[in-house]
Design a protein around this motif. Structure first.
Motif, mmCIF file in Angstrom:
data_model
loop_
_atom_site.group_PDB
_atom_site.id
_atom_site.type_symbol
_atom_site.label_atom_id
_atom_site.label_comp_id
_atom_site.label_asym_id
_atom_site.label_seq_id
_atom_site.Cartn_x
_atom_site.Cartn_y
_atom_site.Cartn_z
ATOM 1 N N PHE A 72 0.873 -1.782 -0.024
ATOM 2 C CA PHE A 72 0.141 -0.177 -0.345
ATOM 3 C C PHE A 72 0.993 1.243 0.410
ATOM 4 O O PHE A 72 1.674 1.434 0.975
ATOM 5 C CB PHE A 72 -0.750 0.198 1.584
ATOM 6 N N GLU A 73 1.258 1.843 -1.287
ATOM 7 C CA GLU A 73 2.160 3.615 -1.303
ATOM 8 C C GLU A 73 1.214 3.911 -1.059
ATOM 9 O O GLU A 73 -0.069 4.552 -2.268
ATOM 10 C CB GLU A 73 2.446 2.975 -2.680
ATOM 11 N N PHE A 74 1.751 5.192 -0.275
ATOM 12 C CA PHE A 74 0.356 6.295 0.072
ATOM 13 C C PHE A 74 1.499 7.658 0.057
ATOM 14 O O PHE A 74 2.963 7.616 0.496
ATOM 15 C CB PHE A 74 -0.504 6.325 1.358
ATOM 16 N N SER A 75 0.878 8.294 0.359
ATOM 17 C CA SER A 75 1.511 9.994 -0.086
ATOM 18 C C SER A 75 0.776 10.275 1.663
ATOM 19 O O SER A 75 -0.105 10.457 1.934
ATOM 20 C CB SER A 75 0.978 11.034 -0.851
ATOM 21 N N VAL A 76 0.973 11.401 2.369
ATOM 22 C CA VAL A 76 1.584 12.186 3.804
ATOM 23 C C VAL A 76 1.228 13.396 3.797
ATOM 24 O O VAL A 76 2.031 13.919 3.129
ATOM 25 C CB VAL A 76 1.795 11.718 5.432
ATOM 26 N N THR A 77 0.388 14.263 4.591
ATOM 27 C CA THR A 77 -0.068 15.669 4.115
ATOM 28 C C THR A 77 -0.037 16.355 5.251
ATOM 29 O O THR A 77 0.944 17.228 5.721
ATOM 30 C CB THR A 77 -1.195 15.650 3.063
ATOM 31 N N ASN A 78 -0.284 15.701 6.333
ATOM 32 C CA ASN A 78 0.376 15.812 7.867
ATOM 33 C C ASN A 78 1.745 15.509 8.300
ATOM 34 O O ASN A 78 2.272 14.755 8.126
ATOM 35 C CB ASN A 78 -1.250 15.086 8.973
ATOM 36 N N GLU A 79 2.530 16.346 8.157
ATOM 37 C CA GLU A 79 3.999 16.205 8.346
ATOM 38 C C GLU A 79 4.485 15.694 10.420
ATOM 39 O O GLU A 79 4.421 15.482 10.325
ATOM 40 C CB GLU A 79 4.670 18.312 9.081
ATOM 41 N N PHE A 109 3.003 12.068 -4.185
ATOM 42 C CA PHE A 109 2.911 10.650 -5.694
ATOM 43 C C PHE A 109 1.466 9.925 -6.064
ATOM 44 O O PHE A 109 1.442 9.332 -7.134
ATOM 45 C CB PHE A 109 4.347 10.427 -5.873
ATOM 46 N N SER A 110 0.991 9.797 -4.841
ATOM 47 C CA SER A 110 -0.237 8.413 -4.871
ATOM 48 C C SER A 110 -1.476 9.370 -4.867
ATOM 49 O O SER A 110 -1.896 10.521 -4.151
ATOM 50 C CB SER A 110 0.374 8.150 -2.963
ATOM 51 N N ARG A 111 -2.348 8.765 -5.307
ATOM 52 C CA ARG A 111 -3.976 9.102 -4.886
ATOM 53 C C ARG A 111 -4.608 8.694 -3.282
ATOM 54 O O ARG A 111 -5.769 9.340 -2.643
ATOM 55 C CB ARG A 111 -4.469 8.176 -6.012
ATOM 56 N N TYR A 112 -3.922 7.757 -3.086
ATOM 57 C CA TYR A 112 -3.855 8.034 -1.780
ATOM 58 C C TYR A 112 -3.500 8.474 -0.443
ATOM 59 O O TYR A 112 -1.990 8.665 -0.589
ATOM 60 C CB TYR A 112 -3.889 6.305 -1.247
ATOM 61 N N VAL A 113 -4.079 9.652 0.376
ATOM 62 C CA VAL A 113 -3.115 10.174 1.270
ATOM 63 C C VAL A 113 -3.827 9.862 2.626
ATOM 64 O O VAL A 113 -4.871 10.157 2.660
ATOM 65 C CB VAL A 113 -3.922 11.641 0.874
ATOM 66 N N VAL A 114 -3.278 9.495 3.602
ATOM 67 C CA VAL A 114 -2.590 9.009 5.122
ATOM 68 C C VAL A 114 -3.244 10.259 5.274
ATOM 69 O O VAL A 114 -2.078 11.656 5.627
ATOM 70 C CB VAL A 114 -1.809 7.912 5.483
ATOM 71 N N ASP A 115 -4.133 10.543 6.352
ATOM 72 C CA ASP A 115 -4.862 11.458 6.872
ATOM 73 C C ASP A 115 -3.945 11.897 8.887
ATOM 74 O O ASP A 115 -3.778 13.131 9.441
ATOM 75 C CB ASP A 115 -6.020 12.092 7.534
ATOM 76 N N SER A 116 -4.036 10.919 9.653
ATOM 77 C CA SER A 116 -3.677 10.005 10.884
ATOM 78 C C SER A 116 -3.494 8.876 10.897
ATOM 79 O O SER A 116 -3.743 7.743 9.983
ATOM 80 C CB SER A 116 -4.791 10.341 11.271
ATOM 81 N N ILE A 117 -3.024 8.006 12.143
ATOM 82 C CA ILE A 117 -2.664 6.798 12.489
ATOM 83 C C ILE A 117 -3.385 6.083 13.707
ATOM 84 O O ILE A 117 -4.361 7.247 14.898
ATOM 85 C CB ILE A 117 -0.818 7.256 13.469
ATOM 86 N N VAL A 118 -4.133 5.622 13.543
ATOM 87 C CA VAL A 118 -5.223 5.121 13.836
ATOM 88 C C VAL A 118 -4.410 4.282 15.257
ATOM 89 O O VAL A 118 -4.999 4.741 16.629
ATOM 90 C CB VAL A 118 -6.632 3.571 13.106
#
Length: 130
Positions: A72-79, A109-118
């Protein structure tokens, strides 16, 4: 004729705006993915974004006689989330993400953007760290 051209131009702008919104800003799906964090890095030529890869449990075969893990390749917007991921590579994470139809250079780069850690778990003993 001028009135027709104005209406045509307005129609083109409205259709283009709707296309751009649906393609790049409309959230197509959202959910939680779980797996072992392989890496999280900051990279990019112009826009420096955080990119990561989660290795999910299980195996799949894309072609006959081959075995491959679920990635699962993803991008993260929250530093803050990205720094937590970078500091805990190898841990098992449950990551909340949003899926978009297309990627934007400043979002990653990815269509999947991680917002938070559950949740974050230690793979050696299964204890929940966060």
């Amino acid at each position: 004729m001028k009135k027709f051209l104005r209406i045509l131009l307005l129609l083109i702008v409205v259709v283009l705006s709707i296309f751009i919104y649906v393609r790049y800003y409309f959230v197509l799906g959202e959910g939680v993915k779980s797996g072992e964090l392989n890496y999280c890095v900051k990279k990019g030529y112009v826009f420096k974004t955080y990119e990561g890869k989660l290795i999910q449990s299980g195996i799949r075969s894309l072609s006959p006689n081959t075995i491959q893990s679920y990635d699962f390749e993803f991008s993260v917007t929250n530093e803050k989330v990205a720094k937590t991921l970078m500091a805990n590579s190898g841990m098992v994470f449950d990551l909340y993400y949003k899926e978009y139809k297309g990627a934007l250079p400043w979002r990653g780069f990815s269509r999947y953007v991680v917002d938070s850690i559950v949740a974050m778990k230690d793979p050696r003993n299964g204890n929940i760290v966060r």
